[in-house]
Write an enzyme that holds these catalytic residues in place. Structure first.
Site, short mmCIF file in Angstrom:
data_model
loop_
_atom_site.label_atom_id
_atom_site.label_comp_id
_atom_site.label_asym_id
_atom_site.label_seq_id
_atom_site.Cartn_x
_atom_site.Cartn_y
_atom_site.Cartn_z
N SER A 236 9.69 86.09 -66.98
CA SER A 236 9.81 85.26 -68.19
C SER A 236 8.81 84.11 -68.21
O SER A 236 9.05 83.08 -68.84
CB SER A 236 11.24 84.71 -68.34
OG SER A 236 12.14 85.75 -68.62
N SER B 31 13.49 91.20 -77.99
CA SER B 31 12.81 91.81 -76.85
C SER B 31 12.05 93.07 -77.25
O SER B 31 12.49 93.86 -78.08
CB SER B 31 13.81 92.14 -75.74
OG SER B 31 14.35 90.97 -75.18
N GLU C 184 15.93 82.67 -64.71
CA GLU C 184 16.05 83.43 -65.95
C GLU C 184 17.51 83.62 -66.37
O GLU C 184 17.84 84.52 -67.13
CB GLU C 184 15.36 84.77 -65.79
CG GLU C 184 13.87 84.65 -65.52
CD GLU C 184 13.20 85.97 -65.22
OE1 GLU C 184 12.96 86.74 -66.17
OE2 GLU C 184 12.94 86.24 -64.05
#
Length: 378
Positions: free
Chosen positions: A201, A344, A19
């Site tokens: 993720s 996000s 990530e």
């Protein structure tokens, strides 16, 4: 504090996990939100091979034309293990960089995945005596490991979906089509999601709709983590909720929940759908009844406390109907350092709840300093 009277914040990003790029994007947003009149920001990048650097000027911290950012060059630094060192040591001294740029008051580890969100850097910061944003060693490690997240949440009475844990899946197990017993397959049903136990993720995850796909899916997950979790698909709406440490040490607070809806043609919420494609729609806040909103918020705070989290967390749910026909809220996972990218959900949920991005970052830094008994920025 620095000679300017501002709090010096080291924003650490990148890292050795899969990530890496998303961490860079998150850090770019955090750095932009830190008020320069209140904070001196020291960006600290961790390259994929583990080198710590003060990045070169112009280091991209955003996804540009589909290209993911990466920590590359910079001045080599190292975290000082002795608390008297107050932060970073420059390994390549230059006239332009000295102690004034490497002594820090608090660390914001905007790191996702292994070697950043799993308790490892938290232990390093504890040894160094530096306050830091987010959960401590135990909560970070337990929340990163899907097996132990499920165990701790189940012990707190929070419902989990059916699942099986495969250990040493990177060995002979990955090639064994009978790695799951017939009873396990019947209990799980299809589809199942095969996941690395310690990753995020959606990296390394495969949706399996035919058992013939299973060995390859295990191998894909095991390439990320030798411990693999096989989860039954849980039908229902995908709901997320942000948790933030309470002011002055009070009880944690929950944001308004949000919902993730996949657009037609998108099968599930994988890495590309999250970051690279226009494949999902977000309802912030989610279209829930007041009773459903309260249930999500209460379960989020219970999960946060059950895992002994600090600072912040994002709790992900499936909201659907159980076998008895009653509404059922199932916890999917708990993320102790959720994404802070422009899209996000964590900062967006708090914005919808009346806490702007800069205020959110302020509260997180203040919470870290308060735990260490140090003054916050004014």
């Amino acid at each position: 504090m620095s000679g300017t009277g501002r709090v010096r914040v080291a924003v650490v990003f990148g890292g050795r996990s899969a990530e890496h790029a998303i961490s860079c994007v998150s850090a770019g947003s955090v750095i932009a939100a830190l008020d320069p009149e209140r904070y001196d920001v020291v960006p600290v990048g961790i390259a994929r091979d583990g080198r710590w650097v003060l990045p070169d000027a112009g280091q991209p911290l955003a996804i540009t034309d589909g290209r993911l950012p990466e920590v590359a060059g910079g001045t080599a630094v190292s975290l000082v293990g002795d608390p008297a060192g107050r932060g970073l040591a420059v390994l390549e001294p230059t006239a332009a960089i000295g102690p004034a740029l490497t002594e820090v008051d608090v660390v914001f580890p905007v790191l996702h995945g292994a070697h950043g969100e799993d308790g490892t850097i938290q232990g390093l910061l504890e040894m160094s005596g530096l306050p830091y944003v987010g959960s401590g060693v135990f909560a970070s490690a337990a929340s990163m490991d899907k097996e132990f997240t499920k165990k701790l949440l189940a012990s707190a009475g929070l419902p989990q979906g059916e699942h099986v844990v495969l250990r040493d899946a990177g060995g002979a197990l990955s090639a064994d089509p009978e790695v799951l017993t017939a009873a396990d397959r019947e209990r799980l049903g299809l589809p199942v999601f095969v996941k690395p136990s310690r990753a995020g993720s959606s990296i390394g995850i495969t949706k399996v709709t035919d058992w013939a796909q299973f060995p390859a899916a295990v191998a894909t997950a095991a390439a990320v983590d030798p411990k693999v979790v096989v989860e039954a698909a849980v039908p229902g709406r995908e709901i997320e909720c942000g948790v933030l440490a309470g002011r002055d040490g009070g009880r944690p607070e929950a944001s308004l929940p949000a919902e993730i809806r996949l657009k037609a043609g998108t099968d599930w919420y994988d890495f590309s759908a999250k970051y690279l494609e226009d494949a999902v729609e977000f309802d912030v806040p989610a279209d829930l009844t007041p009773q459903q909103t309260r249930a999500v918020q209460e379960a989020s705070c219970r999960a946060y406390l059950a895992l002994d989290c600090e600072g912040l967390a994002r709790v992900d749910f499936f909201l659907g109907t159980g076998p008895d026909g009653a509404e059922r809220l199932v916890v999917n996972e708990v993320n102790t350092m959720p994404g802070f990218t422009p899209i996000s959900m964590y900062p967006r949920m708090w914005a919808a709840s009346g806490v702007s991005y800069p205020e959110l970052v302020d509260r997180l830094v203040a919470s870290a300093l308060a735990r260490a008994g140090r003054p916050a920025a004014r």
